[in-house]
Design a protein around this motif. Structure first.
Motif, PDB file in Angstrom:
ATOM      1  N   ALA A 115       0.833  -1.209   0.000  1.00 23.58           N
ATOM      2  CA  ALA A 115       0.000   0.000   0.000  1.00 23.58           C
ATOM      3  C   ALA A 115       0.866   1.257   0.000  1.00 23.58           C
ATOM      4  CB  ALA A 115      -0.921  -0.010   1.214  1.00 23.58           C
ATOM      5  N   GLY A 116       0.451   2.229  -0.812  1.00 26.61           N
ATOM      6  CA  GLY A 116       1.126   3.518  -0.860  1.00 26.61           C
ATOM      7  C   GLY A 116       2.481   3.509  -1.536  1.00 26.61           C
ATOM      8  N   THR A 117       2.757   2.497  -2.354  1.00 26.14           N
ATOM      9  CA  THR A 117       4.076   2.364  -2.973  1.00 26.14           C
ATOM     10  C   THR A 117       4.343   3.414  -4.042  1.00 26.14           C
ATOM     11  OG1 THR A 117       4.167  -0.022  -2.581  1.00 26.14           O
ATOM     12  CG2 THR A 117       5.575   0.835  -4.336  1.00 26.14           C
ATOM     13  N   PHE A 118       3.347   3.712  -4.879  1.00 27.49           N
ATOM     14  CA  PHE A 118       3.595   4.489  -6.096  1.00 27.49           C
ATOM     15  C   PHE A 118       3.081   5.929  -5.996  1.00 27.49           C
ATOM     16  CE2 PHE A 118       3.348   0.025  -7.323  1.00 27.49           C
ATOM     17  CZ  PHE A 118       4.547  -0.123  -8.015  1.00 27.49           C
ATOM     18  N   ASP A 119       3.800   6.812  -6.697  1.00 28.30           N
ATOM     19  CA  ASP A 119       3.362   8.207  -6.816  1.00 28.30           C
ATOM     20  C   ASP A 119       2.274   8.339  -7.869  1.00 28.30           C
ATOM     21  OD1 ASP A 119       5.381   9.254  -5.002  1.00 28.30           O
ATOM     22  OD2 ASP A 119       6.827   8.822  -6.593  1.00 28.30           O
ATOM     23  N   ALA A 120       2.328   7.505  -8.890  1.00 25.48           N
ATOM     24  CA  ALA A 120       1.389   7.603 -10.010  1.00 25.48           C
ATOM     25  C   ALA A 120       1.352   6.262 -10.747  1.00 25.48           C
ATOM     26  CB  ALA A 120       1.817   8.720 -10.963  1.00 25.48           C
ATOM     27  N   ALA A 121       0.391   6.138 -11.646  1.00 25.34           N
ATOM     28  CA  ALA A 121       0.281   4.923 -12.460  1.00 25.34           C
ATOM     29  C   ALA A 121      -0.251   5.285 -13.836  1.00 25.34           C
ATOM     30  CB  ALA A 121      -0.639   3.900 -11.792  1.00 25.34           C
ATOM     31  N   LEU A 155      -1.368   3.251  -4.556  1.00 20.87           N
ATOM     32  CA  LEU A 155      -0.998   4.641  -4.780  1.00 20.87           C
ATOM     33  C   LEU A 155      -0.986   5.425  -3.468  1.00 20.87           C
ATOM     34  CD1 LEU A 155      -3.146   5.325  -7.962  1.00 20.87           C
ATOM     35  CD2 LEU A 155      -0.655   5.274  -7.884  1.00 20.87           C
ATOM     36  N   ARG A 156      -0.028   6.335  -3.357  1.00 19.69           N
ATOM     37  CA  ARG A 156       0.010   7.195  -2.171  1.00 19.69           C
ATOM     38  C   ARG A 156      -1.155   8.169  -2.208  1.00 19.69           C
ATOM     39  NH1 ARG A 156       1.210  12.232  -3.559  1.00 19.69           N
ATOM     40  NH2 ARG A 156       2.446  12.666  -5.411  1.00 19.69           N
ATOM     41  N   ARG A 157      -1.504   8.711  -1.049  1.00 19.43           N
ATOM     42  CA  ARG A 157      -2.569   9.716  -0.998  1.00 19.43           C
ATOM     43  C   ARG A 157      -2.143  10.948  -1.791  1.00 19.43           C
ATOM     44  NH1 ARG A 157      -7.213  10.580   1.283  1.00 19.43           N
ATOM     45  NH2 ARG A 157      -7.896  12.681   1.864  1.00 19.43           N
ATOM     46  N   GLY A 158      -3.021  11.431  -2.655  1.00 15.10           N
ATOM     47  CA  GLY A 158      -2.688  12.523  -3.548  1.00 15.10           C
ATOM     48  C   GLY A 158      -2.139  12.054  -4.881  1.00 15.10           C
ATOM     49  N   GLY A 159      -1.948  10.737  -5.023  1.00 15.77           N
ATOM     50  CA  GLY A 159      -1.449  10.185  -6.274  1.00 15.77           C
ATOM     51  C   GLY A 159      -2.508  10.185  -7.368  1.00 15.77           C
ATOM     52  N   ALA A 180     -14.056   2.016 -10.801  1.00  8.31           N
ATOM     53  CA  ALA A 180     -13.003   2.877 -10.254  1.00  8.31           C
ATOM     54  C   ALA A 180     -13.546   3.744  -9.123  1.00  8.31           C
ATOM     55  CB  ALA A 180     -12.408   3.742 -11.357  1.00  8.31           C
ATOM     56  N   VAL A 181     -14.721   4.318  -9.324  1.00  9.10           N
ATOM     57  CA  VAL A 181     -15.330   5.166  -8.300  1.00  9.10           C
ATOM     58  C   VAL A 181     -15.666   4.356  -7.054  1.00  9.10           C
ATOM     59  CG1 VAL A 181     -17.371   6.551  -7.751  1.00  9.10           C
ATOM     60  CG2 VAL A 181     -16.203   6.862  -9.934  1.00  9.10           C
ATOM     61  N   LYS A 182     -16.184   3.144  -7.256  1.00  8.07           N
ATOM     62  CA  LYS A 182     -16.531   2.280  -6.125  1.00  8.07           C
ATOM     63  C   LYS A 182     -15.302   1.935  -5.299  1.00  8.07           C
ATOM     64  CE  LYS A 182     -19.226  -1.839  -5.000  1.00  8.07           C
ATOM     65  NZ  LYS A 182     -19.979  -3.006  -5.557  1.00  8.07           N
ATOM     66  N   ALA A 183     -14.136   1.863  -5.949  1.00  5.33           N
ATOM     67  CA  ALA A 183     -12.885   1.571  -5.235  1.00  5.33           C
ATOM     68  C   ALA A 183     -12.405   2.764  -4.417  1.00  5.33           C
ATOM     69  CB  ALA A 183     -11.806   1.145  -6.228  1.00  5.33           C
ATOM     70  N   GLY A 184     -12.966   3.956  -4.666  1.00  6.88           N
ATOM     71  CA  GLY A 184     -12.607   5.137  -3.885  1.00  6.88           C
ATOM     72  C   GLY A 184     -11.975   6.266  -4.669  1.00  6.88           C
ATOM     73  N   PHE A 185     -11.747   6.075  -5.959  1.00 11.93           N
ATOM     74  CA  PHE A 185     -11.096   7.106  -6.769  1.00 11.93           C
ATOM     75  C   PHE A 185     -12.031   8.280  -7.063  1.00 11.93           C
ATOM     76  CE2 PHE A 185      -8.398   3.493  -8.200  1.00 11.93           C
ATOM     77  CZ  PHE A 185      -7.145   4.071  -8.033  1.00 11.93           C
ATOM     78  N   LEU A 203      -9.221   7.312 -18.722  1.00  9.81           N
ATOM     79  CA  LEU A 203      -9.825   7.336 -17.398  1.00  9.81           C
ATOM     80  C   LEU A 203      -8.808   7.974 -16.460  1.00  9.81           C
ATOM     81  CD1 LEU A 203     -12.150   6.468 -15.492  1.00  9.81           C
ATOM     82  CD2 LEU A 203     -10.942   4.294 -15.187  1.00  9.81           C
ATOM     83  N   VAL A 204      -9.135   9.152 -15.946  1.00  8.53           N
ATOM     84  CA  VAL A 204      -8.212   9.913 -15.098  1.00  8.53           C
ATOM     85  C   VAL A 204      -8.670   9.768 -13.649  1.00  8.53           C
ATOM     86  CG1 VAL A 204      -7.108  12.143 -14.728  1.00  8.53           C
ATOM     87  CG2 VAL A 204      -7.910  11.522 -17.007  1.00  8.53           C
ATOM     88  N   LEU A 205      -7.761   9.315 -12.792  1.00  5.55           N
ATOM     89  CA  LEU A 205      -8.110   8.953 -11.415  1.00  5.55           C
ATOM     90  C   LEU A 205      -7.254   9.707 -10.411  1.00  5.55           C
ATOM     91  CD1 LEU A 205      -8.104   5.087 -12.033  1.00  5.55           C
ATOM     92  CD2 LEU A 205     -10.106   6.587 -12.048  1.00  5.55           C
ATOM     93  N   THR A 206      -7.857  10.087  -9.285  1.00  2.00           N
ATOM     94  CA  THR A 206      -7.119  10.732  -8.205  1.00  2.00           C
ATOM     95  C   THR A 206      -7.399  10.001  -6.901  1.00  2.00           C
ATOM     96  OG1 THR A 206      -8.923  12.298  -7.773  1.00  2.00           O
ATOM     97  CG2 THR A 206      -7.204  12.996  -9.297  1.00  2.00           C
ATOM     98  N   VAL A 207      -6.395   9.945  -6.050  1.00  2.00           N
ATOM     99  CA  VAL A 207      -6.527   9.337  -4.724  1.00  2.00           C
ATOM    100  C   VAL A 207      -6.564  10.448  -3.696  1.00  2.00           C
ATOM    101  CG1 VAL A 207      -5.452   7.837  -3.002  1.00  2.00           C
ATOM    102  CG2 VAL A 207      -5.284   7.274  -5.434  1.00  2.00           C
TER     103      VAL A 207
END
Length: 280
Positions: A115-121, A155-159, A180-185, A203-207
């Protein structure tokens, strides 16, 4: 002309022959390069970052991620990790000695990172494959759910994440964005050149960013002036104010339900549903 994902699973479709054909095609290289640069533009990275490449294939996108800012990669060079379900595609990437770390994995089974490994994907031309179930024990909804839940956690928070894909129809667009929305994005669908043969869907997603209630149009560069489908906003807008919990209409409806069950309820008056002032 049939779509590749309708013929065979990706690990079988992209065999040794198809993987080399895909990688060496100048047309594919140009399209992949354009879409990767567009994804990076939407990510709007300001400095070198750790990026996950979902469905990395033979590393065509990864080569761009590894390039420097002077070579046209915003914020680069980036460090990247890629995974793909096709061992043949990964084999070609290894022969090319790409700079990213590679994993053999199925996105439909989740994202196998802490969890929280990546800055972006990013993901280029891959997630539409998740809409095809390979056995009676699987379903497109289940595969999409496992992928987006795993991606959100990785993804890290803000990723941010940008997934370019080729939807079969509007229903598939809705199914993917809703997962994606159901997952929290916070999620939005962007289309470049809509209505043409060269149309591309992102599909543009934010955490995080809960203060925006899922609306990403104001925080993602390049989203202004385009047609954005925001599932959370649509659901919120469909709810009429009088139907909200605690409203007068909601209270009256509940009273009627209780009366039908034979329970005694207080009489309705002009004060029903009004908020009381705090008494000191």
């Amino acid at each position: 002309m049939s779509r590749p994902e309708d013929t065979l699973p990706p690990d079988l479709f992209y065999n040794d022959s198809e993987s080399r054909k895909y990688t060496t095609s100048s047309r594919i290289q140009k399209i992949q390069s354009d879409m990767t640069h567009r994804a990076l533009e939407l990510l709007d990275l300001k400095s070198p970052s750790l990026i996950l490449d979902v469905g990395c294939g033979s590393g065509l996108s990864g080569e761009i991620l590894s390039a420097s800012d002077e070579e046209g990669t915003p914020g680069g060079p980036h460090i990247w990790i890629g995974f793909d379900i096709s061992s043949s595609m990964l084999g070609v990437a290894l022969e090319k000695e790409v700079e990213g770390d590679l994993f053999l994995a199925d996105a439909g089974q989740g994202v196998p990172f802490r969890a929280g490994t990546f800055d972006a994907a990013i993901s280029i031309s891959a997630i539409q494959w998740l809409c095809n179930a390979e056995s009676s024990e699987e379903s497109p909804a289940g595969r999409l759910s496992r992928f987006f839940n795993g991606l959100y956690a990785s993804l890290r928070r803000g990723g941010r994440a940008v997934c370019q894909f080729y939807p079969k129809n509007d229903e598939q667009k809705k199914m993917i964005s809703a997962a994606a929305v159901k997952a929290g994005f916070g999620a939005g669908l962007l289309e470049d050149d809509p209505g043409t043969k060269s149309a591309k869907t992102y599909l543009v997603l934010t955490v995080g960013g809960g203060e925006l209630d899922g609306d990403i149009t104001g925080v993602v560069k390049g989203m202004e002036g385009v047609d954005v489908l925001d599932q959370r906003r649509k659901v919120k807008d469909r709810r009429r104010p009088e139907d909200r919990k605690g409203s007068k209409a909601w209270i009256i409806k509940k009273k009627e339900q209780m009366e039908r069950k034979g329970k005694v309820v207080k009489a309705t008056s002009k004060y029903t549903g009004r908020k009381r002032r705090i008494a000191f």
